[in-house]
Design a protein around this motif. Structure first.
Motif, mmCIF file in Angstrom:
data_model
loop_
_atom_site.group_PDB
_atom_site.id
_atom_site.type_symbol
_atom_site.label_atom_id
_atom_site.label_comp_id
_atom_site.label_asym_id
_atom_site.label_seq_id
_atom_site.Cartn_x
_atom_site.Cartn_y
_atom_site.Cartn_z
ATOM 1 N N ASP A 14 4.187 4.303 -3.069
ATOM 2 C CA ASP A 14 3.348 4.522 -4.238
ATOM 3 C C ASP A 14 1.899 4.739 -3.786
ATOM 4 O OD1 ASP A 14 1.977 4.520 -6.636
ATOM 5 O OD2 ASP A 14 2.531 2.469 -7.184
ATOM 6 N N GLY A 17 -0.714 3.580 -6.221
ATOM 7 C CA GLY A 17 -0.888 2.131 -6.182
ATOM 8 C C GLY A 17 -1.811 1.706 -5.057
ATOM 9 N N GLU A 115 0.387 -4.214 0.332
ATOM 10 C CA GLU A 115 -0.842 -4.654 -0.338
ATOM 11 C C GLU A 115 -1.666 -5.520 0.608
ATOM 12 O OE1 GLU A 115 0.186 -5.056 -5.064
ATOM 13 O OE2 GLU A 115 0.946 -6.625 -3.735
ATOM 14 N N GLN A 156 -3.860 -4.174 -12.208
ATOM 15 C CA GLN A 156 -3.138 -3.070 -11.564
ATOM 16 C C GLN A 156 -2.948 -1.888 -12.504
ATOM 17 O OE1 GLN A 156 0.235 -4.297 -9.192
ATOM 18 N NE2 GLN A 156 -0.583 -6.377 -9.103
#
Length: 160
Positions: A14, A17, A115, A156
């Motif tokens: 992603d 993201g 992340e 997010q």
């Protein structure tokens, strides 16, 4: 904040993201709103080559960072961006297959590991390190607080 993600890893990730997370971290650390960051997702062979070429260490690693303009987090909360230096924060290389193995081992999965590695890479670009115990404690504290804030409800969303 301009964040470019280039996926050359062969693994579906992603990218949006990663861009939102990076912008969130950069904004949280009060970097200039027009600063730039490049993230490249690579396969294990490419990461192993980078690891040898730049650190003289064998095998692939999870994340590598190359700072460019030696930017540092902004200070104060006066909302004035005039004191924040503009520039290219630097480049980060992430290896999703290494992240997948680490995330499985840690019990939190590939995305959570990516992340963590993205935040970790950005902190390295800003001069944080973990070679000494005190440095490591500071970096892990900042990294943990940023991830906790990012994972809080609402952060997010697409507009972040």
């Amino acid at each position: 904040m301009n964040v470019e993600v280039n996926n050359e890893s062969g693994v579906e990730i992603d990218a949006n993201g990663l861009m939102r997370l990076s912008r969130f971290v950069m904004s949280s650390l009060r970097l200039h709103p027009e600063c730039e960051l490049s993230i490249k997702l690579v396969d294990e062979d490419t990461m192993a080559r980078y690891h040898v070429e730049f650190l003289d260490l064998p095998g692939p690693t999870d994340v590598m960072s190359w700072p460019m303009d030696e930017l540092r987090p902004g200070s104060g909360d006066n909302g004035d961006d005039a004191d924040l230096p503009l520039g290219h924060l630097g480049d980060i290389a992430l290896c999703p297959t290494v992240a997948a193995a680490q995330g499985a081992k840690a019990g939190h999965g590939t995305w959570a590991e990516l992340e963590l590695l993205t935040v970790h890479g950005i902190l390295h670009l800003l001069g944080y390190d973990h070679a000494e115990p005190a440095e490591k404690a500071e970096m892990w504290d900042v990294q943990g607080r940023l991830l906790e804030a990012w994972r809080a409800p609402g952060n997010q969303l697409e507009g972040v």
